[in-house]
Scaffold this motif. Sequence first.
Motif, mmCIF file in Angstrom:
data_model
loop_
_atom_site.group_PDB
_atom_site.id
_atom_site.type_symbol
_atom_site.label_atom_id
_atom_site.label_comp_id
_atom_site.label_asym_id
_atom_site.label_seq_id
_atom_site.Cartn_x
_atom_site.Cartn_y
_atom_site.Cartn_z
ATOM 1 N N ALA A 153 11.712 0.145 1.670
ATOM 2 C CA ALA A 153 10.714 1.514 1.268
ATOM 3 C C ALA A 153 10.179 0.148 -0.233
ATOM 4 C CB ALA A 153 12.151 1.845 0.457
ATOM 5 N N ARG A 154 10.316 -0.408 -0.476
ATOM 6 C CA ARG A 154 9.422 -1.267 -1.279
ATOM 7 C C ARG A 154 8.541 -1.780 -0.812
ATOM 8 N NH1 ARG A 154 11.035 -4.667 -5.739
ATOM 9 N NH2 ARG A 154 12.979 -3.894 -5.530
ATOM 10 N N ARG A 156 6.633 0.461 1.431
ATOM 11 C CA ARG A 156 6.275 1.714 1.452
ATOM 12 C C ARG A 156 5.353 1.815 0.483
ATOM 13 N NH1 ARG A 156 6.412 1.350 6.799
ATOM 14 N NH2 ARG A 156 8.344 1.829 7.924
ATOM 15 N N GLU A 157 6.413 2.157 -0.746
ATOM 16 C CA GLU A 157 5.634 2.047 -2.011
ATOM 17 C C GLU A 157 4.255 1.545 -2.643
ATOM 18 O OE1 GLU A 157 8.623 0.632 -4.789
ATOM 19 O OE2 GLU A 157 10.797 1.974 -4.724
ATOM 20 N N ARG A 158 4.203 0.055 -1.323
ATOM 21 C CA ARG A 158 3.584 -0.599 -2.501
ATOM 22 C C ARG A 158 1.819 -0.204 -1.503
ATOM 23 N NH1 ARG A 158 2.331 -5.446 -4.597
ATOM 24 N NH2 ARG A 158 0.481 -4.589 -5.032
ATOM 25 N N ASP A 159 2.096 0.573 -0.903
ATOM 26 C CA ASP A 159 1.267 0.524 0.998
ATOM 27 C C ASP A 159 0.965 0.177 1.762
ATOM 28 O OD1 ASP A 159 -0.009 3.437 1.279
ATOM 29 O OD2 ASP A 159 -1.611 2.397 0.266
ATOM 30 N N SER A 161 3.003 -1.821 5.202
ATOM 31 C CA SER A 161 4.367 -1.725 6.484
ATOM 32 C C SER A 161 5.369 -2.198 6.858
ATOM 33 C CB SER A 161 3.371 -1.958 7.433
ATOM 34 O OG SER A 161 2.613 -3.093 7.980
ATOM 35 N N ASP A 244 1.387 -8.911 -1.283
ATOM 36 C CA ASP A 244 1.214 -8.559 -3.009
ATOM 37 C C ASP A 244 -0.457 -8.021 -3.185
ATOM 38 O OD1 ASP A 244 3.834 -8.596 -2.586
ATOM 39 O OD2 ASP A 244 3.972 -10.848 -2.759
#
Length: 273
Positions: A153-154, A156-159, A161, A244
């Motif tokens: 989920a973390r 996905r928040e940053r686009d 995979s 990142d």
Amino acid sequence: MKIWLDGGLQDIESARVSVFDHGLTVGDGIFETVKAVDGRPFALTRHLDRLTRSARGLGLPDPDLDEVRRACTAVLEANPMPLGRLRITYTGGHGPLGSDRGEHGTTLVVALGETSRRPDSTAVVTVPWTRNERGALTGLKTTSYAENVVALARARERDASEALFGNTVGQLCEGTGSNVFVVLDGEIHTPPLASGCLAGITRALVVEWTGAKETDLPLDVLQRADEIFLTSTLRDVQAVHRVDDRELPGAPGPVTAKAMRIFDERSAADLDP
Ligand code: PLP
């Protein structure tokens, strides 16, 4: 769709698993995801070996591998697909809540439907949580995946995979569902199993086929590696174009592109009959 449950093919709409199945209530279960091309499973023997290792590590009775093989064949015949995945789940079975283990194990094989070829490259993030390289479940492919779901989920928040974990001593370990490789000065490296990563089957094949080295790597290697790639049954070999805030333009780089080519060619020749 037909699935395999406890000894035979069943319609997915009417198949039933007990609400007291320990796989559901406490995550007392193991699984494998197997690639299938034109109805033929890839590296099934390696997956079944790992299934047995995971069962033993969790203290489950050995799965009946003859049944699992028959189940895979039957599910693939019932659900034809050019490129797909099978999910084999084996749990402690159903029994009273609070008991150590269910009375009858549950064996489930489902087809995960048709999958398209993965994109050549993807973005990843690192997460602050650690893999425990000395935990009771380290190296076992259990159905206790909640930690991975949180990490993903973390991502996905940053686009992205995939989310990458370090271990408790600050070394690079693995992703939520993949192993990680880096290229340094033209050489390919991946964390050793002692880092706490899963013994990925794609990882083992890439090590065998490319001569990649198993090396303890600090987590910050991701900030300086020339190239980074992931391996898994779902991704095969997939380049990383962002980790990142660091961009890796031109991914897949030349070493990763070669590893992808080698993997595609050798794995196509290695399908079960
Ligand atoms: N690491 C973890 C935690 C995984 O769950 C997986 C696969 O699901 C992998 C690595 C990659 O393993 P494999 O190449 O066998 O799919």
